[in-house]
Motif scaffolding. Structure first.
Motif, PDB file in Angstrom:
ATOM      1  N   LEU A 146       1.077  -1.121   0.052  1.00 14.64           N
ATOM      2  CA  LEU A 146       0.009   0.312  -0.125  1.00 14.64           C
ATOM      3  C   LEU A 146       0.815   1.593  -0.168  1.00 14.64           C
ATOM      4  CD1 LEU A 146      -2.601   1.410   0.132  1.00 14.64           C
ATOM      5  CD2 LEU A 146      -2.385   1.351   2.416  1.00 14.64           C
ATOM      6  N   THR A 147       2.100   1.580   0.862  1.00 13.50           N
ATOM      7  CA  THR A 147       3.012   2.364   1.093  1.00 13.50           C
ATOM      8  C   THR A 147       3.499   2.557  -0.229  1.00 13.50           C
ATOM      9  OG1 THR A 147       3.164   1.983   3.013  1.00 13.50           O
ATOM     10  CG2 THR A 147       5.083   3.397   2.478  1.00 13.50           C
ATOM     11  N   GLU A 148       3.448   1.686  -1.061  1.00 11.71           N
ATOM     12  CA  GLU A 148       4.632   1.437  -2.579  1.00 11.71           C
ATOM     13  C   GLU A 148       3.507   1.865  -3.109  1.00 11.71           C
ATOM     14  OE1 GLU A 148       5.843  -1.879  -3.989  1.00 11.71           O
ATOM     15  OE2 GLU A 148       7.245  -2.415  -2.273  1.00 11.71           O
ATOM     16  N   TYR A 149       2.698   1.453  -3.388  1.00 10.06           N
ATOM     17  CA  TYR A 149       1.478   2.143  -4.607  1.00 10.06           C
ATOM     18  C   TYR A 149       0.638   3.592  -3.897  1.00 10.06           C
ATOM     19  CZ  TYR A 149      -3.931   3.059  -5.893  1.00 10.06           C
ATOM     20  OH  TYR A 149      -4.693   3.319  -7.359  1.00 10.06           O
ATOM     21  N   ARG A 150       1.484   3.693  -3.170  1.00 11.51           N
ATOM     22  CA  ARG A 150       0.831   5.723  -2.187  1.00 11.51           C
ATOM     23  C   ARG A 150       2.029   5.898  -3.392  1.00 11.51           C
ATOM     24  NH1 ARG A 150      -1.661   4.723   3.202  1.00 11.51           N
ATOM     25  NH2 ARG A 150      -3.654   4.628   2.448  1.00 11.51           N
ATOM     26  N   ALA A 151       3.181   5.578  -3.070  1.00 15.15           N
ATOM     27  CA  ALA A 151       4.344   6.882  -3.467  1.00 15.15           C
ATOM     28  C   ALA A 151       4.179   6.273  -4.638  1.00 15.15           C
ATOM     29  CB  ALA A 151       5.503   5.939  -2.873  1.00 15.15           C
ATOM     30  N   ALA A 152       4.489   5.566  -5.864  1.00 12.81           N
ATOM     31  CA  ALA A 152       4.125   5.239  -6.977  1.00 12.81           C
ATOM     32  C   ALA A 152       3.092   6.271  -7.938  1.00 12.81           C
ATOM     33  CB  ALA A 152       3.510   4.597  -7.453  1.00 12.81           C
ATOM     34  N   LYS A 153       1.967   5.868  -7.315  1.00 12.71           N
ATOM     35  CA  LYS A 153       0.698   6.879  -7.693  1.00 12.71           C
ATOM     36  C   LYS A 153       1.203   8.952  -7.237  1.00 12.71           C
ATOM     37  CE  LYS A 153      -4.414   7.522  -6.672  1.00 12.71           C
ATOM     38  NZ  LYS A 153      -5.530   7.280  -5.676  1.00 12.71           N
ATOM     39  N   THR A 154       1.431   8.871  -5.740  1.00  9.18           N
ATOM     40  CA  THR A 154       1.830  10.191  -6.271  1.00  9.18           C
ATOM     41  C   THR A 154       3.255  10.472  -6.800  1.00  9.18           C
ATOM     42  OG1 THR A 154       1.604  10.499  -3.789  1.00  9.18           O
ATOM     43  CG2 THR A 154       2.923  12.067  -4.333  1.00  9.18           C
ATOM     44  N   ALA A 155       4.029   9.701  -7.416  1.00 12.92           N
ATOM     45  CA  ALA A 155       5.036  10.041  -8.041  1.00 12.92           C
ATOM     46  C   ALA A 155       5.099  10.062  -9.750  1.00 12.92           C
ATOM     47  CB  ALA A 155       6.097   8.910  -7.856  1.00 12.92           C
ATOM     48  N   ALA A 156       3.301   9.553  -9.638  1.00 13.17           N
ATOM     49  CA  ALA A 156       3.211   9.739 -11.628  1.00 13.17           C
ATOM     50  C   ALA A 156       2.622  10.588 -11.855  1.00 13.17           C
ATOM     51  CB  ALA A 156       2.540   7.809 -11.913  1.00 13.17           C
ATOM     52  N   PRO A 191       2.083  13.571 -12.122  1.00 12.63           N
ATOM     53  CA  PRO A 191       2.516  15.218 -13.045  1.00 12.63           C
ATOM     54  C   PRO A 191       2.255  13.881 -14.394  1.00 12.63           C
ATOM     55  CG  PRO A 191       4.627  15.239 -11.394  1.00 12.63           C
ATOM     56  CD  PRO A 191       3.311  13.967 -11.052  1.00 12.63           C
ATOM     57  N   LEU A 192       3.050  12.842 -14.233  1.00 13.92           N
ATOM     58  CA  LEU A 192       2.567  11.817 -15.854  1.00 13.92           C
ATOM     59  C   LEU A 192       1.509  11.751 -16.373  1.00 13.92           C
ATOM     60  CD1 LEU A 192       4.267  10.714 -18.107  1.00 13.92           C
ATOM     61  CD2 LEU A 192       4.200   8.549 -16.380  1.00 13.92           C
ATOM     62  N   GLN A 193       0.720  11.470 -15.001  1.00 11.09           N
ATOM     63  CA  GLN A 193      -0.646  11.576 -15.629  1.00 11.09           C
ATOM     64  C   GLN A 193      -1.675  12.761 -15.908  1.00 11.09           C
ATOM     65  OE1 GLN A 193      -3.460   9.967 -12.052  1.00 11.09           O
ATOM     66  NE2 GLN A 193      -5.111   9.603 -13.068  1.00 11.09           N
ATOM     67  N   ALA A 194      -0.809  13.857 -15.126  1.00 10.91           N
ATOM     68  CA  ALA A 194      -1.795  15.086 -15.729  1.00 10.91           C
ATOM     69  C   ALA A 194      -1.397  15.476 -16.938  1.00 10.91           C
ATOM     70  CB  ALA A 194      -1.302  16.250 -14.552  1.00 10.91           C
ATOM     71  N   ALA A 195       0.165  15.291 -17.119  1.00 11.67           N
ATOM     72  CA  ALA A 195      -0.127  14.965 -18.846  1.00 11.67           C
ATOM     73  C   ALA A 195      -0.519  14.625 -19.704  1.00 11.67           C
ATOM     74  CB  ALA A 195       2.191  14.793 -18.774  1.00 11.67           C
ATOM     75  N   ARG A 196      -0.594  13.492 -19.688  1.00 13.65           N
ATOM     76  CA  ARG A 196      -1.086  12.344 -20.468  1.00 13.65           C
ATOM     77  C   ARG A 196      -2.989  12.872 -20.850  1.00 13.65           C
ATOM     78  NH1 ARG A 196      -0.485   7.543 -17.290  1.00 13.65           N
ATOM     79  NH2 ARG A 196       1.547   7.266 -17.368  1.00 13.65           N
ATOM     80  N   GLN A 197      -3.684  13.471 -19.688  1.00 13.52           N
ATOM     81  CA  GLN A 197      -5.110  13.681 -19.470  1.00 13.52           C
ATOM     82  C   GLN A 197      -4.578  14.849 -20.224  1.00 13.52           C
ATOM     83  OE1 GLN A 197      -7.294  12.687 -18.355  1.00 13.52           O
ATOM     84  NE2 GLN A 197      -8.809  13.597 -19.060  1.00 13.52           N
ATOM     85  N   ALA A 198      -3.890  15.628 -19.659  1.00 12.13           N
ATOM     86  CA  ALA A 198      -3.991  17.276 -21.218  1.00 12.13           C
ATOM     87  C   ALA A 198      -3.624  16.878 -22.535  1.00 12.13           C
ATOM     88  CB  ALA A 198      -2.928  18.100 -20.369  1.00 12.13           C
TER      89      ALA A 198
END
Length: 126
Positions: free
Chosen positions: A24-34, A36-43
């Motif tokens: 769960l900690t790894e997932y939250r960290a990966a989600k937080t790290a991703a 900006p990338l997710q926002a870029a993909r969404q844009a």
């Protein structure tokens, strides 16, 4: 022994809970790290959708212009056909009037010639 087995179970449970917490900690960290990338993909997706909509609107506008142009040409062709028909009818009417006029003139000339011959004959007899 029984107690030891329970300890083993407890150990396994705690190890599973720790592993789950680590995941769960790894997932939250990966989600937080991703983010900006997710926002870029969404844009990027939004810009693709907007471009697609713009192309669709342009296609619709071109289709509408083409349809309008075709309708205008059809209306012009129809008007030309109607004008040609009216001109043909007028030409036929003029030709008919000219023929009638020639027939009347020929008849008048024939009558005048007949009257002249009649008058000449009367003049010879008198």
């Amino acid at each position: 022994m029984r107690h030891a087995r329970n300890n083993e179970l407890t150990d396994r449970r705690s190890a599973a809970a720790d592993a789950k917490a680590a995941l769960l900690t790894e997932y939250r960290a990966a989600k937080t790290a991703a983010k900006p990338l997710q926002a870029a993909r969404q844009a990027e997706r939004i810009s693709l959708v907007e471009a697609r909509e713009a192309r669709r609107a342009e296609r619709e506008r071109l289709k509408h212009e083409e349809r309008t142009r075709i309708e205008t040409l059809a209306a012009q062709e129809q008007a030309a056909i109607e004008a040609a028909a009216v001109a043909e009818i007028e030409a036929r009417q003029l030709a008919e009037n000219a023929r009638i006029s020639r027939v009347v003139q020929d008849e008048a000339a024939r009558k005048a010639e007949r009257d002249r011959r009649y008058a000449a004959r009367k003049a010879r007899q008198a």
